[in-house]
Design a protein around this motif. Structure first.
Motif, PDB file in Angstrom:
ATOM      1  N   CYS A  10      19.383   8.057  -9.368  1.00  0.00           N
ATOM      2  CA  CYS A  10      18.290   8.514  -8.904  1.00  0.00           C
ATOM      3  C   CYS A  10      18.098   7.771  -7.461  1.00  0.00           C
ATOM      4  O   CYS A  10      17.865   8.487  -6.398  1.00  0.00           O
ATOM      5  CB  CYS A  10      17.367   8.840  -9.761  1.00  0.00           C
ATOM      6  SG  CYS A  10      16.087  10.151  -9.302  1.00  0.00           S
ATOM      7  N   ASP A  11      18.137   6.581  -7.572  1.00  0.00           N
ATOM      8  CA  ASP A  11      17.870   5.756  -6.426  1.00  0.00           C
ATOM      9  C   ASP A  11      19.026   5.886  -5.049  1.00  0.00           C
ATOM     10  O   ASP A  11      18.794   5.609  -4.025  1.00  0.00           O
ATOM     11  CB  ASP A  11      17.839   4.068  -6.571  1.00  0.00           C
ATOM     12  CG  ASP A  11      16.760   3.994  -7.671  1.00  0.00           C
ATOM     13  OD1 ASP A  11      15.636   4.494  -7.647  1.00  0.00           O
ATOM     14  OD2 ASP A  11      16.585   2.809  -8.463  1.00  0.00           O
ATOM     15  N   TYR A  12      20.154   6.562  -5.375  1.00  0.00           N
ATOM     16  CA  TYR A  12      21.128   6.849  -4.471  1.00  0.00           C
ATOM     17  C   TYR A  12      21.260   7.925  -4.194  1.00  0.00           C
ATOM     18  O   TYR A  12      22.287   8.749  -3.625  1.00  0.00           O
ATOM     19  CB  TYR A  12      22.406   6.096  -4.951  1.00  0.00           C
ATOM     20  CG  TYR A  12      23.247   5.336  -4.282  1.00  0.00           C
ATOM     21  CD1 TYR A  12      22.662   4.026  -3.797  1.00  0.00           C
ATOM     22  CD2 TYR A  12      24.492   5.679  -3.729  1.00  0.00           C
ATOM     23  CE1 TYR A  12      23.338   3.350  -2.934  1.00  0.00           C
ATOM     24  CE2 TYR A  12      25.098   4.990  -3.144  1.00  0.00           C
ATOM     25  CZ  TYR A  12      24.777   3.705  -2.529  1.00  0.00           C
ATOM     26  OH  TYR A  12      25.422   3.000  -1.693  1.00  0.00           O
ATOM     27  N   LEU A  13      20.344   8.960  -4.506  1.00  0.00           N
ATOM     28  CA  LEU A  13      20.403  10.464  -4.163  1.00  0.00           C
ATOM     29  C   LEU A  13      20.364  10.798  -2.798  1.00  0.00           C
ATOM     30  O   LEU A  13      21.455  11.677  -2.220  1.00  0.00           O
ATOM     31  CB  LEU A  13      18.912  11.222  -4.502  1.00  0.00           C
ATOM     32  CG  LEU A  13      19.113  11.855  -5.970  1.00  0.00           C
ATOM     33  CD1 LEU A  13      17.987  12.438  -6.394  1.00  0.00           C
ATOM     34  CD2 LEU A  13      20.316  12.766  -6.056  1.00  0.00           C
ATOM     35  N   ASN A  14      19.906   9.972  -1.517  1.00  0.00           N
ATOM     36  CA  ASN A  14      20.062  10.268  -0.218  1.00  0.00           C
ATOM     37  C   ASN A  14      21.723  10.019   0.132  1.00  0.00           C
ATOM     38  O   ASN A  14      22.173  10.965   0.660  1.00  0.00           O
ATOM     39  CB  ASN A  14      19.312   9.507   0.479  1.00  0.00           C
ATOM     40  CG  ASN A  14      17.890   9.900   0.585  1.00  0.00           C
ATOM     41  OD1 ASN A  14      17.536  10.944   0.193  1.00  0.00           O
ATOM     42  ND2 ASN A  14      16.813   8.722   0.750  1.00  0.00           N
ATOM     43  N   GLN A  15      22.362   9.156  -0.656  1.00  0.00           N
ATOM     44  CA  GLN A  15      23.456   8.825  -0.116  1.00  0.00           C
ATOM     45  C   GLN A  15      24.450   9.785  -0.791  1.00  0.00           C
ATOM     46  O   GLN A  15      25.533  10.215  -0.114  1.00  0.00           O
ATOM     47  CB  GLN A  15      24.095   7.454  -0.458  1.00  0.00           C
ATOM     48  CG  GLN A  15      23.351   6.363   0.327  1.00  0.00           C
ATOM     49  CD  GLN A  15      22.022   5.824  -0.334  1.00  0.00           C
ATOM     50  OE1 GLN A  15      21.270   6.556  -1.091  1.00  0.00           O
ATOM     51  NE2 GLN A  15      21.641   4.515   0.024  1.00  0.00           N
ATOM     52  N   GLU A  17      23.648  12.946  -1.475  1.00  0.00           N
ATOM     53  CA  GLU A  17      23.447  14.156  -0.734  1.00  0.00           C
ATOM     54  C   GLU A  17      24.174  13.882   0.818  1.00  0.00           C
ATOM     55  O   GLU A  17      25.040  15.106   1.179  1.00  0.00           O
ATOM     56  CB  GLU A  17      22.074  14.324  -0.449  1.00  0.00           C
ATOM     57  CG  GLU A  17      21.379  14.919  -1.515  1.00  0.00           C
ATOM     58  CD  GLU A  17      19.859  14.977  -1.475  1.00  0.00           C
ATOM     59  OE1 GLU A  17      19.280  14.652  -0.228  1.00  0.00           O
ATOM     60  OE2 GLU A  17      19.074  15.416  -2.297  1.00  0.00           O
ATOM     61  N   THR A  18      24.348  12.922   1.372  1.00  0.00           N
ATOM     62  CA  THR A  18      24.947  12.772   2.591  1.00  0.00           C
ATOM     63  C   THR A  18      26.510  13.078   2.517  1.00  0.00           C
ATOM     64  O   THR A  18      27.312  13.582   2.994  1.00  0.00           O
ATOM     65  CB  THR A  18      24.777  11.595   3.146  1.00  0.00           C
ATOM     66  OG1 THR A  18      23.464  11.412   3.484  1.00  0.00           O
ATOM     67  CG2 THR A  18      25.497  11.243   4.653  1.00  0.00           C
ATOM     68  N   LYS A  21      27.444  16.802   1.661  1.00  0.00           N
ATOM     69  CA  LYS A  21      27.425  17.404   2.929  1.00  0.00           C
ATOM     70  C   LYS A  21      28.651  17.095   3.770  1.00  0.00           C
ATOM     71  O   LYS A  21      29.186  18.002   4.600  1.00  0.00           O
ATOM     72  CB  LYS A  21      25.957  16.988   3.798  1.00  0.00           C
ATOM     73  CG  LYS A  21      24.879  17.754   3.107  1.00  0.00           C
ATOM     74  CD  LYS A  21      23.656  17.019   4.078  1.00  0.00           C
ATOM     75  CE  LYS A  21      22.535  17.585   3.409  1.00  0.00           C
ATOM     76  NZ  LYS A  21      21.221  17.060   4.065  1.00  0.00           N
ATOM     77  N   TRP A  43      17.735  19.176  -9.630  1.00  0.00           N
ATOM     78  CA  TRP A  43      18.299  18.819  -8.428  1.00  0.00           C
ATOM     79  C   TRP A  43      19.641  19.564  -8.319  1.00  0.00           C
ATOM     80  O   TRP A  43      20.063  20.235  -7.420  1.00  0.00           O
ATOM     81  CB  TRP A  43      18.490  17.383  -8.210  1.00  0.00           C
ATOM     82  CG  TRP A  43      19.293  16.977  -6.918  1.00  0.00           C
ATOM     83  CD1 TRP A  43      18.653  16.806  -5.740  1.00  0.00           C
ATOM     84  CD2 TRP A  43      20.726  16.549  -6.732  1.00  0.00           C
ATOM     85  NE1 TRP A  43      19.583  16.316  -4.905  1.00  0.00           N
ATOM     86  CE2 TRP A  43      20.784  16.336  -5.408  1.00  0.00           C
ATOM     87  CE3 TRP A  43      21.811  16.588  -7.491  1.00  0.00           C
ATOM     88  CZ2 TRP A  43      22.098  15.859  -4.807  1.00  0.00           C
ATOM     89  CZ3 TRP A  43      22.831  16.143  -7.120  1.00  0.00           C
ATOM     90  CH2 TRP A  43      22.762  15.805  -5.886  1.00  0.00           C
ATOM     91  N   SER A 102      29.767   7.087  -3.522  1.00  0.00           N
ATOM     92  CA  SER A 102      28.593   7.831  -2.881  1.00  0.00           C
ATOM     93  C   SER A 102      28.104   7.588  -1.514  1.00  0.00           C
ATOM     94  O   SER A 102      26.955   8.093  -1.191  1.00  0.00           O
ATOM     95  CB  SER A 102      27.684   8.032  -4.057  1.00  0.00           C
ATOM     96  OG  SER A 102      28.209   8.767  -5.218  1.00  0.00           O
ATOM     97  N   ASP A 103      28.516   6.594  -0.854  1.00  0.00           N
ATOM     98  CA  ASP A 103      28.156   6.389   0.287  1.00  0.00           C
ATOM     99  C   ASP A 103      29.222   6.489   1.336  1.00  0.00           C
ATOM    100  O   ASP A 103      29.244   5.984   2.386  1.00  0.00           O
ATOM    101  CB  ASP A 103      27.630   4.752   0.409  1.00  0.00           C
ATOM    102  CG  ASP A 103      28.492   3.804   0.046  1.00  0.00           C
ATOM    103  OD1 ASP A 103      29.835   4.182  -0.441  1.00  0.00           O
ATOM    104  OD2 ASP A 103      28.332   2.597   0.209  1.00  0.00           O
TER     105      ASP A 103
END
Length: 180
Positions: A10-15, A17-18, A21, A43, A102-103
């Motif tokens: 959960c702490d890595y959700l922004n990465q 999602e990027t 995308k 989510w 995931s990044d």
């Protein structure tokens, strides 16, 4: 269908999602699994609402955080959630899987990657930029010396990984403080 696996918490959700995308900008017919211990299922439901409109799908693959907490890393910045990738043969049924950290930003179509024939190979990995490698004109490593590889991009022969019980062997190695 291109099968891609991401891994995180959960702490890595922004990465995450990027990365999703960036995959979707350049690719169609994609199924993305996210191995995670704690991302809310809602989510996935919300994201699938949009992805299904463009012929894609995201799948929630939960892992027991206690299983990952048994893993040891030789690098302090690596969380135990990062070890979820070694569970791919236990969680994913498709035979060819592209694992991406995931990044990562995907800036091209991945059809050529998925067209690679494994032969008897267990996986294809990206050589570490600083490793002692020699490359042919297509960018493949041609020397026999085993160097370091970036485990953030792995094209996995998941069928062979299941046959060879790679996940079980890696889990055992990860529990040992001398590996990682």
């Amino acid at each position: 269908m291109k099968v891609i696996v991401l891994n995180g918490d959960c702490d890595y959700l922004n990465q995450i999602e990027t990365t999703i995308k960036s995959i979707m900008v350049h690719n169609q017919d994609v199924k993305i699994y996210v191995i995670n211990p704690d991302i809310p299922h809602e989510w996935f439901v919300n994201l699938n609402y949009y992805l299904k409109q463009i012929g894609a799908e995201i799948v929630d693959k939960k892992v027991d955080p206690e299983l990952l907490d048994q893993m040891h890393s030789s690098r302090n910045h690596i969380s135990t959630a990062a070890f979820g990738r070694i569970l791919i043969p236990k969680l994913i049924s498709e035979d060819k899987v592209l694992y991406l950290d995931s990044d990562i930003i995907v800036d091209a179509n991945l059809d050529a990657v998925f067209a690679i024939d494994f032969g008897e190979n267990m996986l294809y990995a990206v050589p570490d930029f600083y490793g002692p490698h020699k490359f042919d004109e297509q960018g493949y490593v041609i020397d026999d010396e085993i160097g370091e590889y970036n485990t953030g991009v792995l094209l996995i022969n998941n069928k062979r990984w299941r046959e060879e019980k790679v996940a079980d062997r890696l889990l055992e190695m990860g529990k040992n403080d001398n590996h990682g």
